[in-house]
Design an enzyme around this catalytic site. Structure first.
Site, PDB file in Angstrom:
ATOM      1  N   LYS A  92      38.505  35.114  30.674  1.00  0.00           N
ATOM      2  CA  LYS A  92      38.728  36.385  29.982  1.00  0.00           C
ATOM      3  C   LYS A  92      39.553  36.141  28.730  1.00  0.00           C
ATOM      4  CE  LYS A  92      39.054  38.444  34.608  1.00  0.00           C
ATOM      5  NZ  LYS A  92      39.901  39.183  35.561  1.00  0.00           N
TER       6      LYS A  92
ATOM      7  N   LYS B  27      37.459  32.139  40.664  1.00  0.00           N
ATOM      8  CA  LYS B  27      36.452  33.105  41.108  1.00  0.00           C
ATOM      9  C   LYS B  27      36.346  33.010  42.628  1.00  0.00           C
ATOM     10  CE  LYS B  27      31.807  34.784  39.989  1.00  0.00           C
ATOM     11  NZ  LYS B  27      31.536  35.307  41.321  1.00  0.00           N
TER      12      LYS B  27
END
Length: 1008
Positions: free
Chosen positions: A574, A422
């Site tokens: 994900k 991230k």
């Protein structure tokens, strides 16, 4: 009569300003060169004769509005104004319009004997183009699309014409639009709100079918969906209308503190003697829409005032309030795109999430079907025709929810996950069509050019065969020497110049459109493969995000530890089989402040130094707080953070009385000498005495240094209040020196032993006869915490002390059943860089007043403990089996103030919803008593701040059960109580808000 005698006789003069040096006697501003100025002749105090007091034309008529009816004003320009014949026709028309507008809205009547004479004289004056001044206004058939009669704004029409009905159909009247908004605002249920809009767009105002412009209605009902830019904030609007209505600006600003600028303007519009509200609404939605469109083109204050003046005289007070709310992009109806678009078509909202082009979506959905009715075709084909992606139109980005544990990640991604770094930058959606590029931010606004313009040179090289594409990406600054990302905020146009060896880099992590193919329905794995095959990385310019396929929880824990140690923001997880769902929060984000209930987050104990007024439902009350610390070297208080989350409504109400504040209204001259604050951080209120203010524990994602705060620029990113430190005063709070140490050691303070196995990193497998590794113990504990047993009283989890993750020093033993056993004394372990509270003065304070520091469930009993580990109180009827210490105190003996300070729920008034089984209801009532809540009786329902429901979803048919409950009450599931008990502090309500098919309240929880 000579020219001199004529000039002496004429009380006014007019001319074009020659130099621009003269100032207006009314507003004191210079009258610009080549603009028309008008003077009133006044006695000259220094010599015989008269002198000219020059005014702007508008300002002179504002002076007229305040004077007595007998005072001389302009009746006939040719007779009263010297220099009238020298003006051009355009300037004459401007002044004639002002005269007529003033006469129609004057607070007094024209003195007797003058009306007839002035009207006769004015017949000889130059007529206004399109409407003769001397003729009686004729009844004109109005063009409904423009509603104009010879004038660009219609402001010169007579009162008789203004009072006529807006046309044969009321479906496009602004009055009907407001009626629908009021009806929607009154309702709480989502389905009921949609039904009101659907009924209007289907049946119309007379029930014979809708004859208006449905697309325009939807655009106005959703002013925040496709925002026009007006550059008019609340205070600027107040300034404009104080001049327009001739009202005191300070009085208006004081009223504005209630939080609704539209209501402020409505109230003072009704008080104005210059412009009176119209008796009946005559505006159409087309006129209002055109007015707003024209307003976007105006930037000068005088132009904006003139534009508002063109419509104000035709507005009722409700009309003007609604126009201001349209300008503020908030109609106060508590309805968003999901509510409104569902009234048009079942697929409209889904289509709008995919393509934010509202007009195109509405046109597509309205074709061939009735408004608000399901399409006759099958759902699949219908959706396929209406829900489509449009190149160069932003797509609502897919989002991520907070991931609080490895165990949660494994449950949410059962097929395996793509674990992606991230990046701490700015999210950007890139659209490319041939050689044309567009860049959209997370909020779907265009990205500033200086951040992205250079990418048009590199994107074609990175995607050599990519003619048309849409990329999801992140931009951030990269150090070209080390390859490491630079801190958040370094993308600013001024900040970039500070980093000489750095480039703005585009990190691509998803692709949703490629050369005509829409990829939304492809899996994450397939979309990633397309990027890997088609993209050529350009170092430090266009990069592919770093990912790792994860199936094992130990691999995930390793990667979390790795990125946090590197100082990166965290991970995005994900599911490898997931599709790209615009607007859905189906990804997971892992950050250190999410893990272990916030045990790894950066925090500091800061003092409340000031406060700002809130907006919306919190208008008129202090709801944003300025937090700071003491600079021992300079003997001043410095600012650290601005925080507005962490308090429930009950606490917020209590703070209004408890905080001792002085109102300064953001005035820099009123900032007390003890406070050092930069201008953006000057609040509405400052503390009377900072040494008597409360200490709050402020927790955030990380410490940052952005420069706006005076604590050496150190601040806390995403701050929230996690604890009111009743056990500390200002002398025990974090000082500036301690804050500096915390900032320096922020990344080193991460306890990676909670994530990574000890020793060489090998994880001991189960069944080998040796003690489990730390990771095994962590995963086992997580599994136990995530389980939801019938009784939350058996969920034994000890909260961390301030600034310290829960450690073995706090918990002596965890038995096989998972129950926490307390043995001996406990001491608060200071974090690295924080001085231990060991001064003799602090020890004396601790000895004088023992306050609860630790909370636990022991053998099913709830006990509060002092800092020394001694139990302080319990709930009667739930005593420990081995007896009670002599200093223990029952909760039933506490007064209201003590209850609020000592217990988790702090005396919050709570209402139990219907639907609980008898045994469960008895259990919940006991739990509420244990947590220190005040359980309300039926006759006290209106006082509730929280409503506890037995399930997570409730039908709209139950709305009537809560009509007597405040709309600001939080509606939460029983899990909120369990979470508060488990964490030993009150939890946020958003995560536990019940899923409602209808809206019961106006709280900020995400119900839908």
């Amino acid at each position: 009569m000579s020219d001199e005698e004529k000039e002496e006789e004429q009380p006014f003069a007019v001319e074009t300003a020659k130099t621009g040096r003269a100032k207006c006697k009314k507003c004191k501003c210079p009258i610009e060169k080549d603009t028309v100025r008008i003077a009133k002749l006044m006695a000259n105090p220094f010599s015989e004769g008269k002198m000219k007091a020059w005014h702007h034309v508008t300002c002179l008529f504002e002076v007229f509005a305040k004077q007595r009816a007998t005072t001389k004003r302009i009746d006939d320009p040719e007779v009263d104004i010297n220099g009238w014949t020298d003006l051009c026709d355009e300037d004459k028309r401007t002044i004639l319009l002002k005269i007529e507008e003033f006469e129609n809205s004057a607070p007094f009547k024209t003195p007797k004997g003058k009306t007839e004479d002035s009207q006769k004289k004015r017949k000889t004056s130059t007529p206004v183009k399109g409407t003769s001044i001397d003729e009686k206004p004729k009844k004109v058939k109005r063009d409904r699309s423009t509603s104009k009669e010879g004038s660009s704004d219609g402001s010169h029409r007579s009162k008789k014409v203004r009072d006529e009905p807006p046309g044969p159909s009321r479906d496009d009247s602004f009055e009907e639009f407001q009626r629908v908004c009021k009806d929607v605002a009154k309702l709480d249920a989502y389905t009921d709100k949609t039904a009101v809009v659907r009924r209007m767009l289907t049946n119309g105002s007379d029930g014979a079918g809708f004859k208006g412009d449905a697309i325009l209605w939807c655009r106005l009902l959703l002013p925040g969906a496709v925002k026009r830019v007006y550059n008019l904030q609340s205070k600027q609007l107040v300034k404009l209308f104080s001049r327009l209505l001739l009202q005191d600006e300070d009085e208006m600003l004081e009223h504005l503190e209630k939080g609704d600028v539209a209501e402020t303007i409505r109230v003072f519009f009704e008080k104005s003697v210059v412009v009176q509200p119209a008796r009946k609404s005559v505006l159409t939605v087309q006129e209002v829409d055109q007015f707003l469109e024209d307003l976007t083109c105006l930037t000068k204050e005088d132009e904006q005032i003139l534009h508002f003046r063109s419509i104000v005289s035709r507005c009722t007070s409700d009309d003007l309030r609604m126009i201001v709310r349209l300008i503020k992009h908030d109609l106060r109806i508590n309805a968003g795109p999901k509510n409104i678009l569902a009234a048009v078509d079942n697929d409209a909202y889904k289509a709008f999430q995919t393509s934010r082009d509202l007009v195109t979506v509405l046109e597509r959905c309205l074709q061939g079907s009735k408004i608000g009715k399901p399409s006759s075709s099958s759902a699949g084909s219908s959706s396929g025709n209406k829900v489509s992606l449009s190149l160069m139109t932003p797509v609502l980005p897919m989002l991520a929810e907070a991931c609080k544990s490895v165990e949660m990640a494994m449950k949410k991604c059962p097929n395996g996950m793509l674990s992606e770094v991230k990046y701490d930058g700015e999210r950007v959606q890139v659209h490319k069509r041939g050689g044309e590029f567009r860049y959209f931010s997370r909020s779907l606004k265009p990205v500033l050019a200086h951040k992205v313009n250079h990418f048009k040179e590199y994107i074609p090289k990175a995607f050599p065969d990519g003619d048309d594409l849409i990329l999801d990406s992140e931009i951030l600054m990269i150090d070209t020497k080390t390859g490491q990302p630079l801190p958040f905020g370094s993308l600013g146009i001024h900040k970039k110049s500070e980093f000489k060896n750095a480039n703005v880099c585009l990190f691509v992590f998803d692709c949703i459109y490629y050369n005509g193919d829409v990829l939304l329905h492809k899996t994450m794995t397939e979309r990633r493969e397309i990027l890997q095959k088609r993209m050529t990385e350009i170092p430090n310019r266009i990069m592919l995000s770093e990912v790792q396929i994860v199936h094992d929880p130990r691999d995930l824990a390793e990667m979390i530890g790795k990125v946090l140690k590197m100082g990166l923001e965290g991970l995005v997880l994900k599911d490898i089989s997931s599709k790209y769902e615009p607007g859905k929060r189906h990804w997971l984000k892992v950050k250190k402040d999410y893990l272990f209930g916030g045990a790894m987050a950066d925090n500091a104990d800061l003092v409340v130094l000031g406060a700002w007024y809130g907006t919306g439902n919190k208008g008129g009350m202090m709801s944003v707080f300025l937090m700071g610390c003491y600079d021992e070297e300079h003997r001043q208080w410095v600012t650290v953070s601005k925080v507005h989350t962490g308090h429930d409504d009950a606490t917020m109400t209590m703070l209004q009385d408890e905080l001792d504040m002085i109102k300064i209204g953001k005035d820099p001259s009123k900032v007390p000498p003890w406070l050092r604050a930069n201008k953006p951080m000057i609040p509405d209120f400052v503390a009377r005495d900072p040494k008597k203010q409360p200490v709050w524990e402020i927790t955030g994602a990380e410490f940052t240094n952005q420069g706006v705060h005076t604590a050496d620029g150190i601040s806390i990113r995403f701050p929230r209040v996690t604890r009111i430190r009743d056990d500390k005063d200002w002398s025990m709070a974090t000082t500036l020196n301690e804050l500096r140490d915390l900032f320096k050691k922020s990344s080193d303070s991460i306890d990676l032993s909670l994530l990574l196995p000890s020793g060489s990193g090998d994880v001991k497998k189960e069944g080998d006869g040796s003690k489990p590794g730390k990771l095994d113990a962590y995963l086992t504990a997580e599994k136990r915490i995530d389980e939801k047993p019938e009784s939350p009283m058996k969920r034994n989890k000890t909260p961390r002390a301030s600034n310290t993750p829960t450690s073995s020093k706090q918990i002596n033993e965890v038995d096989r059943s998972g129950n926490t056993t307390w043995n001996g004394k406990m001491k608060e372990e200071p974090r690295d860089g924080v001085k231990a509270d060991t001064s003799s003065r602090e020890q004396e304070v601790e000895e004088e007043v023992e306050r609860p520091k630790y909370y636990a469930f022991v053998n099913g009993d709830y006990i509060e403990y002092s800092g020394a580990g001694a139990p302080l109180n319990w709930v009667e009827g739930r005593k420990p089996t081995d007896g009670l210490p002599t200093d223990a105190k029952p909760l039933s003996s506490l007064g209201d103030n003590e209850l609020k300070s000592r217990t988790i729920l702090k005396g919050a008034p709570v209402l139990l919803a219907s639907g609980f089984r008898k045994t469960k209801r008895k259990h919940i009532r006991r739990l509420l008593k244990t947590l220190g809540a005040r359980l309300l009786r039926d006759q006290e329902r209106s006082m509730a701040t929280h409503v506890i429901h037995p399930c997570k979803e409730i039908s709209s048919s139950a709305v009537h059960e809560y009509e007597d409950v405040s709309r600001t009450a939080r509606h939460v599931s029983v899990e909120w109580l369990e979470a508060s008990a488990s964490a030993s502090r009150i939890q946020g309500t958003e995560e536990h808000a019940v899923e409602l098919t209808g809206d019961y309240c106006v709280c900020p929880c995400r119900h839908r």
